[in-house]
Design a protein around this motif. Structure first.
Motif, PDB file in Angstrom:
ATOM      1  N   THR B  44       0.844  -1.203   0.000  1.00 34.61           N
ATOM      2  CA  THR B  44       0.000   0.000   0.000  1.00 34.61           C
ATOM      3  C   THR B  44       0.876   1.250   0.000  1.00 34.61           C
ATOM      4  O   THR B  44       0.684   2.178  -0.793  1.00 34.61           O
ATOM      5  CB  THR B  44      -0.925   0.010   1.234  1.00 34.61           C
ATOM      6  OG1 THR B  44      -1.601  -1.225   1.299  1.00 34.61           O
ATOM      7  CG2 THR B  44      -1.936   1.127   1.140  1.00 34.61           C
ATOM      8  N   VAL B  45       1.870   1.246   0.896  1.00 29.24           N
ATOM      9  CA  VAL B  45       2.707   2.439   1.027  1.00 29.24           C
ATOM     10  C   VAL B  45       3.516   2.681  -0.251  1.00 29.24           C
ATOM     11  O   VAL B  45       3.555   3.795  -0.781  1.00 29.24           O
ATOM     12  CB  VAL B  45       3.626   2.282   2.257  1.00 29.24           C
ATOM     13  CG1 VAL B  45       4.694   3.353   2.261  1.00 29.24           C
ATOM     14  CG2 VAL B  45       2.799   2.348   3.523  1.00 29.24           C
ATOM     15  N   VAL B  46       4.129   1.624  -0.774  1.00 32.14           N
ATOM     16  CA  VAL B  46       4.965   1.804  -1.966  1.00 32.14           C
ATOM     17  C   VAL B  46       4.126   2.219  -3.170  1.00 32.14           C
ATOM     18  O   VAL B  46       4.512   3.089  -3.952  1.00 32.14           O
ATOM     19  CB  VAL B  46       5.760   0.513  -2.262  1.00 32.14           C
ATOM     20  CG1 VAL B  46       6.529   0.650  -3.566  1.00 32.14           C
ATOM     21  CG2 VAL B  46       6.705   0.206  -1.124  1.00 32.14           C
ATOM     22  N   MET B  47       2.929   1.603  -3.319  1.00 35.00           N
ATOM     23  CA  MET B  47       2.091   1.934  -4.481  1.00 35.00           C
ATOM     24  C   MET B  47       1.557   3.362  -4.388  1.00 35.00           C
ATOM     25  O   MET B  47       1.541   4.093  -5.368  1.00 35.00           O
ATOM     26  CB  MET B  47       0.920   0.946  -4.583  1.00 35.00           C
ATOM     27  CG  MET B  47       1.346  -0.453  -4.998  1.00 35.00           C
ATOM     28  SD  MET B  47       2.235  -0.447  -6.557  1.00 35.00           S
ATOM     29  CE  MET B  47       3.817  -1.105  -6.064  1.00 35.00           C
ATOM     30  N   LEU B  54       1.948  10.045  -2.903  1.00 35.11           N
ATOM     31  CA  LEU B  54       1.565  10.278  -1.510  1.00 35.11           C
ATOM     32  C   LEU B  54       2.684   9.813  -0.591  1.00 35.11           C
ATOM     33  O   LEU B  54       3.175   8.694  -0.709  1.00 35.11           O
ATOM     34  CB  LEU B  54       0.273   9.529  -1.177  1.00 35.11           C
ATOM     35  CG  LEU B  54      -0.996  10.095  -1.808  1.00 35.11           C
ATOM     36  CD1 LEU B  54      -2.166   9.158  -1.552  1.00 35.11           C
ATOM     37  CD2 LEU B  54      -1.284  11.473  -1.228  1.00 35.11           C
ATOM     38  N   SER B  55       3.057  10.663   0.329  1.00 34.51           N
ATOM     39  CA  SER B  55       4.144  10.344   1.255  1.00 34.51           C
ATOM     40  C   SER B  55       3.775   9.137   2.118  1.00 34.51           C
ATOM     41  O   SER B  55       2.606   8.926   2.442  1.00 34.51           O
ATOM     42  CB  SER B  55       4.394  11.556   2.145  1.00 34.51           C
ATOM     43  OG  SER B  55       4.863  11.143   3.398  1.00 34.51           O
ATOM     44  N   PRO B  56       4.777   8.332   2.509  1.00 35.57           N
ATOM     45  CA  PRO B  56       4.501   7.210   3.419  1.00 35.57           C
ATOM     46  C   PRO B  56       3.820   7.656   4.707  1.00 35.57           C
ATOM     47  O   PRO B  56       3.158   6.856   5.360  1.00 35.57           O
ATOM     48  CB  PRO B  56       5.890   6.639   3.709  1.00 35.57           C
ATOM     49  CG  PRO B  56       6.695   7.007   2.525  1.00 35.57           C
ATOM     50  CD  PRO B  56       6.171   8.333   2.046  1.00 35.57           C
ATOM     51  N   GLY B  59       0.588   7.294   3.515  1.00 38.63           N
ATOM     52  CA  GLY B  59       0.402   5.904   3.095  1.00 38.63           C
ATOM     53  C   GLY B  59       0.290   4.950   4.270  1.00 38.63           C
ATOM     54  O   GLY B  59      -0.512   4.015   4.240  1.00 38.63           O
ATOM     55  N   ALA B  60       1.093   5.188   5.319  1.00 36.78           N
ATOM     56  CA  ALA B  60       1.092   4.264   6.456  1.00 36.78           C
ATOM     57  C   ALA B  60      -0.271   4.201   7.144  1.00 36.78           C
ATOM     58  O   ALA B  60      -0.792   3.104   7.353  1.00 36.78           O
ATOM     59  CB  ALA B  60       2.201   4.635   7.437  1.00 36.78           C
ATOM     60  N   PRO B  61      -0.877   5.356   7.477  1.00 38.09           N
ATOM     61  CA  PRO B  61      -2.225   5.257   8.066  1.00 38.09           C
ATOM     62  C   PRO B  61      -3.215   4.568   7.128  1.00 38.09           C
ATOM     63  O   PRO B  61      -4.058   3.784   7.572  1.00 38.09           O
ATOM     64  CB  PRO B  61      -2.629   6.722   8.292  1.00 38.09           C
ATOM     65  CG  PRO B  61      -1.356   7.468   8.342  1.00 38.09           C
ATOM     66  CD  PRO B  61      -0.392   6.744   7.463  1.00 38.09           C
ATOM     67  N   ALA B  62      -3.070   4.838   5.810  1.00 36.62           N
ATOM     68  CA  ALA B  62      -3.971   4.187   4.853  1.00 36.62           C
ATOM     69  C   ALA B  62      -3.778   2.676   4.902  1.00 36.62           C
ATOM     70  O   ALA B  62      -4.746   1.902   4.935  1.00 36.62           O
ATOM     71  CB  ALA B  62      -3.707   4.713   3.448  1.00 36.62           C
TER      72      ALA B  62
END
Lengths: 288, 304
Positions: B44-47, B54-56, B59-62
């Motif tokens: 998710t974070v890398v994509m 979008l910054s990690p 991305g991390a919360p997502a």
């Protein structure tokens, strides 16, 4: 246009049927072991991998005729099944069920790594080319037809063995009541050992059929293993008829799903279907 | 000096992930599906970073939210319908395969089985890009991973001292009896599953950002899920530092054999490891640390 589409769809459905026979055979050994010994061999597909290498080496390196090499491989894998039971399963027979599941997982790692060490990671091919059979507009690989026939043969033979022989009756009896059978003069240890060898032989038979269709490499077990467990669980662990039905359902999802989308999507649909069915029938389609 | 730090980072990172798994595993919820959560975190974070910029940090919360949803969707029916033991292990196994296959199948977007590399954000000469969570200094990573690992142990301790652990232990021993004395079985299991899944997802995110490379087979699927289970078993799942000891043991075994034999025998470490696992489960089911502690106390301790 729609005619051709229908033909291809029919071909996918029939190929799914052929795949179903093979998957049914794969699930058979695992279900037999679970039904009788109450242990899931997580490394079952790795035993099949060993069988495939056995066919390859006996046939290609030692120039045994293919059929003899296959019989040899079945014997070798049956022996491996017996070894697995005697040296790995027996010590944990009375341990927690989850330890029994995990210990064969350790064997999975071992067999996969040992195969890499011994045979290398190169893909090996038997080099046997079987023709494809044409039926009207459709074509099927002969390897798949043979696999389907042999799988059905194996299933029927096992059914007769379990129903019509004394040993088979003892095996069925012990799967129904483990506590009573020793009192009836049946030695569970002996039955377990025989069942393990039989389960191994079924894995060996599966190996002979797979080796006609797929290249051999040490990680090939991972591509058959998960789906075999899921089929057994879907049908109800230990329930051979359930496993049979589940195998054909799964194969249709894979074949038809793969026809409409890509191959992986067929598997995705099948796995999601599996999870959904488990919520509906937590013990499998025909589980108690 | 980089190599020992690299090893330390990997031990702590895997130690954190194994600890997350054990939160469930030691209470009778043996999951073969944690590769799914790790894969969701990493991908998710890398994509989001590669395709949407979008910054990690977003991305991390997502990824965590996504993991929570998946854990609930699979966990709730599992616990509601009393899917336990073998069945639970194999349902979760299907989940981790679904995630692996989905990543592989959407190859136009994810790069398929070739994997994906997060777009580089480090400018010439810079050693840190905080917004992109990319650092070239290993020390920074060691600090981040160590903080996470300590956090993981802290969660373990919190769980260990809570009523929830007693409830879950009762459930793992006799589910019906636990329910009959007023334990809300589904809720208790779901809560620990959520905690464990979210931590594993976090581990996946850090793994992707540290390695700067993800690949469906390395972060999801049956292989990685089994690796977690067995790492924990080797170390011992019933003591707090057991999973970390398992991570250190497996890594040092692999590195040690590699140093001793070079790359001549590529699978030697897993061969030895497989044999040891079998022996562990048969003769030392409490794992290295568990057995060591028991020996040190001079008597066999009850598993708690």
């Amino acid at each position: 246009m729609s005619d051709i589409f229908d033909i291809f769809l029919l071909e996918a459905v029939l190929n799914g049927l052929l795949l179903g026979g093979l998957l049914a055979l794969l699930s058979l050994g695992l279900n037999l072991i679970f039904g009788v010994i109450d242990v899931v061999w997580i490394c079952y597909a790795e035993l099949i991998m060993c069988g495939m290498y056995a066919v390859y080496y006996l046939h290609v390196q030692y120039h045994w005729p293919l059929v003899i090499a296959m019989l040899g491989a079945i014997g070798i894998v049956a022996f491996l099944g017996w070894l697995l039971h005697q040296f790995v399963i027996r010590p944990v027979l009375n341990a927690e069920p989850i330890n029994q599941l995990l210990v064969t997982g350790g064997v999975l790692f071992f067999l996969q790594a040992a195969a890499t060490l011994a045979f290398g990671i190169e893909f090996k091919n038997l080099g046997v080319q079987l023709p494809s059979v044409r039926l009207g507009e459709m074509s099927f690989s002969a390897a798949r037809l043979i696999a389907f026939a042999a799988a059905l043969g194996g299933v029927i033979a096992l059914w007769f063995f379990l129903r019509k022989t004394y040993l088979g009756t003892a095996i069925r009896a012990i799967s129904q009541d483990r506590a009573i059978m020793p009192l009836m003069g049946v030695d569970p240890a002996r039955i377990f050992a025989i069942t393990s060898a039989l389960g191994g032989a079924l894995a060996g038979l599966a190996a002979c059929l797979l080796v006609l269709q797929y290249d051999i490499h040490p990680a090939i077990g991972l591509s058959f293993g998960p789906i075999t467990f899921l089929i057994c669980v879907l049908g109800g662990l230990g329930n051979m008829v359930g496993g049979f039905i589940a195998a054909f359902i799964f194969a249709q999802f894979i074949a038809v799903g793969g026809f409409f989308f890509a191959v992986e999507w067929g598997y995705v649909i099948a796995f999601v279907f599996f999870i959904a069915v488990m919520f509906w029938r937590p013990r499998g389609i025909l589980g108690k | 000096m980089n190599y020992p730090i690299h090893l330390a980072i990997l031990v702590l990172l895997w130690g954190f992930i194994y600890t997350s798994w054990s939160l469930m595993g030691r209470l009778g919820l043996v999951s073969f599906g944690h590769g799914a959560f790790m894969g969701i975190g990493a991908y998710t974070v890398v994509m989001l970073w590669n395709h949407f910029g979008l910054s990690p940090w977003i991305g991390a919360p997502a990824a965590l939210a996504f993991t929570a949803v998946v854990a609930l969707i699979v966990g709730y029916p599992c616990f509601r319908f009393r899917i336990v033991g073998h069945y639970f292990a194999l349902v979760t196994l299907a989940l981790s395969e679904v995630v692996r296959l989905l990543i592989t199948a959407s190859r136009d977007f994810t790069g398929g089985s070739l994997g994906a590399t997060p777009n580089g954000a480090l400018h010439e000469g810079a050693s840190a890009a905080l917004g992109a969570l990319q650092f070239s200094e290993k020390w920074v990573w060691l600090a981040i991973v160590a903080a996470c690992w300590v956090g993981g142990l802290w969660v373990w301790r919190l769980v260990d001292r809570s009523m929830a652990r007693l409830a879950l232990q009762a459930i793992s021993e006799e589910e019906e009896a636990a329910a009959s004395i007023g334990i809300h079985v589904t809720r208790a299991k779901l809560r620990i599953t959520l905690i464990s899944a979210l931590m594993t997802c976090m581990g996946g995110i850090l793994y992707a950002q540290y390695q700067l490379y993800v690949n469906p087979d390395a972060v999801s699927g049956i292989a990685i899920s089994l690796q977690m289970v067995f790492g924990v078993i080797a170390g011992g799942m019933f003591v707090m530092l057991g999973p970390t000891v398992g991570a250190a043991f497996t890594l040092l075994l692999a590195e040690g054999l590699r140093l001793a034999f070079g790359n001549r025998y590529p699978a030697l470490d897993t061969t030895v490891y497989g044999v040891m696992l079998v022996l562990f489960i048969i003769y030392m089911p409490k794992g290295i640390l568990g057995a060591a502690l028991a020996a040190w106390r001079g008597k066999s301790v009850l598993r708690t």
